[in-house]
Write a protein that holds these residues in place. Structure first.
Motif, PDB file in Angstrom:
ATOM      1  N   GLY A   1       0.803  -1.204   0.000  1.00  0.00           N
ATOM      2  CA  GLY A   1       0.000   0.000   0.000  1.00  0.00           C
ATOM      3  C   GLY A   1       0.837   1.255   0.000  1.00  0.00           C
ATOM      4  O   GLY A   1       0.507   2.241  -0.652  1.00  0.00           O
TER       5      GLY A   1
ATOM      6  N   ASN B   1      -4.423  -3.144   3.484  1.00  0.00           N
ATOM      7  CA  ASN B   1      -4.111  -2.253   2.377  1.00  0.00           C
ATOM      8  C   ASN B   1      -5.108  -2.352   1.226  1.00  0.00           C
ATOM      9  O   ASN B   1      -4.928  -1.712   0.193  1.00  0.00           O
TER      10      ASN B   1
ATOM     11  N   ARG C   1     -13.463   2.701   6.279  1.00  0.00           N
ATOM     12  CA  ARG C   1     -12.962   3.235   5.009  1.00  0.00           C
ATOM     13  C   ARG C   1     -12.230   2.146   4.236  1.00  0.00           C
ATOM     14  O   ARG C   1     -11.703   1.191   4.821  1.00  0.00           O
TER      15      ARG C   1
ATOM     16  N   ASP D   1      -4.457   4.065   4.127  1.00  0.00           N
ATOM     17  CA  ASP D   1      -4.504   4.940   2.953  1.00  0.00           C
ATOM     18  C   ASP D   1      -3.483   6.064   3.049  1.00  0.00           C
ATOM     19  O   ASP D   1      -3.681   7.165   2.543  1.00  0.00           O
TER      20      ASP D   1
ATOM     21  N   ARG E   1       0.036   6.222  -0.561  1.00  0.00           N
ATOM     22  CA  ARG E   1      -0.118   5.099  -1.485  1.00  0.00           C
ATOM     23  C   ARG E   1       0.961   5.165  -2.567  1.00  0.00           C
ATOM     24  O   ARG E   1       1.327   6.237  -3.064  1.00  0.00           O
TER      25      ARG E   1
END
Length: 452
Positions: free
Chosen positions: A191, A235, A424, A429, A432
């Motif tokens: 991620g 991820n 979420r 997040d 990235r």
């Protein structure tokens, strides 16, 4: 400590005799964890990790005048713009639009492509006789290391002595590490900023040791196999055999192909969880796992009709579920009190190390007593202090804040309804890979870095 005489030689990474427990994968010993697993799972958020856990990677070279046509005919991706040294995450489907293979494909020449984890489907297509192609199985002859986390570029630049900031997302270029010719590809499952190092198997130990030494001053962690498997849920990158199963044995011809190449040995998967013994409940389409944006309707491909209809009216969409902590604690409480306990819940992950055959855990997701989705890939997120999973939910419910129930436990056992909420997606997040701009001076190589 594992006795040295019990560990077979691993051609892809030096065996660490200081590790307490190893897993066997395709005859190779690899550490389940190198140290404190919490340090390992934090590495791709705050530092960097090195792992050889994907070896031996299923690697297949496809070449010939029809190589691109074969890939285009069987991939949902648009491949009209696919330059040399670029990579694509290819997704292949059956006529029903269900995923039968997905993995990375690198174009190494005008008529030559390297595929990773698209076997055995891509080799089956290559041997079908319908295309003017040649296939070469490179599995075991090459290595693949992942270096991931905010400091991953610094580690690689220290190991190579080169400025690698020019490598864009899903691009690769040649360099040298420990005097060995390798390719560095900017891609990864963490991620965060991440890269892969590819090279010949005979150079694997030298390259691994050099990466480890170069990264040590930067806080590089080695990543065990269990921790590697944990990062996909956090991820938001679903994986075959973890979050969904491939419908390989729904295709009679392909089933015969697999059986012939396994020497008649049956393929075994331990189907666990409240989804029960029907494997079809565990199949997924690209839309259901969050890859609908990759589908391009500018060409004909296997499964196009089904996916075109699904894009117009999606049935289910991907979501992160956060499990209610009190309900999770009740599962563990049942192990410490009288009475029938709930089915065992491994704290870190639904795929405990050393389990054979490998379990695949999928659970029904309920809303008002009705089945509205399937949950899989449950892990504990140390970063967020949450028990989480990925779920394919009825489209109207895949909205942050929606409350649902996960039915935990195999049919016929003491099942438990666990409250969950849509969180979420992806949960992790931060920075990235595809969004990180590494062109700035803060990513420049350190002065005096030793050349590779």
């Amino acid at each position: 400590m594992t006795p040295a005489e019990n560990l077979p030689y691993n051609p892809f990474a030096p065996v660490d005799l200081g590790v307490a427990r190893h897993e066997m994968l395709f005859g190779n010993a690899y550490p389940e964890a190198f140290g404190d697993w919490r340090d390992e799972v934090m590495s791709w958020k705050t530092g960097a990790y090195l792992t050889a856990a994907l070896n031996p990677t299923l690697t297949f070279r496809l070449s010939g005048p029809d190589a691109l046509r074969l890939l285009s005919d069987h991939s949902v991706n648009g491949l009209t713009r696919f330059p040399v040294d670029a990579a694509r995450h290819l997704i292949m489907c059956n006529p029903a639009g269900q995923i039968v293979a997905h993995g990375i494909c690198v174009r190494e020449g005008e008529e030559s492509f390297l595929t990773y984890w698209l076997m055995p489907w891509v080799s089956y297509l290559a041997e079908s006789g319908r295309y003017r192609v040649t296939g070469e199985n490179l599995t075991g002859r090459v290595f693949l290391f992942q270096v991931a986390g905010p400091r991953s570029l610094a580690v690689l630049q220290a190991a190579t002595g080169e400025d690698l900031r020019d490598i864009r997302f899903l691009r690769r270029r040649a360099t040298r590490i420990a005097g060995c010719a390798v390719h560095v590809l900017r891609v990864g499952m963490a991620g965060s900023l991440a890269y892969e190092v590819h090279g010949p198997a005979e150079a694997a130990h030298a390259v691994y040791r050099t990466l480890l030494a170069a990264g040590s001053p930067l806080g590089l962690r080695q990543l065990g196999r269990t921790q590697y498997r944990m990062n996909h849920t956090e991820n938001g990158f679903p994986q075959g055999h973890v979050h969904f199963l491939y419908p390989w044995f729904e295709d009679a011809d392909f089933a015969r192909y697999l059986t012939a190449r396994s020497g008649g040995t049956p393929f075994k998967t331990d189907l666990r969880g409240s989804a029960g013994p029907d494997p079809s409940l565990r199949y997924r389409t690209p839309v259901e796992v969050g890859w609908g944006h990759v589908i391009r309707l500018d060409h004909d491909f296997m499964g196009r009709q089904a996916l075109e209809a699904e894009l117009a009216a999606p049935r289910r969409l991907i979501a992160t579920l956060t499990w209610n902590p009190e309900d999770v604690l009740d599962i563990y409480r049942s192990y410490l009190t009288e009475g029938t306990p709930h089915p065992f819940m491994d704290f870190r992950i639904d795929m405990p190390p050393l389990a054979q055959p490998a379990p695949h855990v999928s659970d029904l997701v309920l809303k008002d007593g009705n089945v509205v989705g399937i949950s899989s890939g449950r892990v504990y997120s140390y970063r967020y202090r949450k028990m989480i999973s990925l779920a394919s939910l009825d489209a109207g419910l895949a909205v942050q804040g929606t409350e649902v129930v996960v039915l935990w436990g195999d049919p016929g056992t003491r099942q438990r309804e666990i409250r969950a909420v849509v969180d979420r997606y992806p949960l992790f997040d931060e920075g990235r890979n595809e969004d990180v701009d590494v062109s700035g001076p803060e990513f420049a190589p350190s002065a005096g870095a030793a050349p590779g």
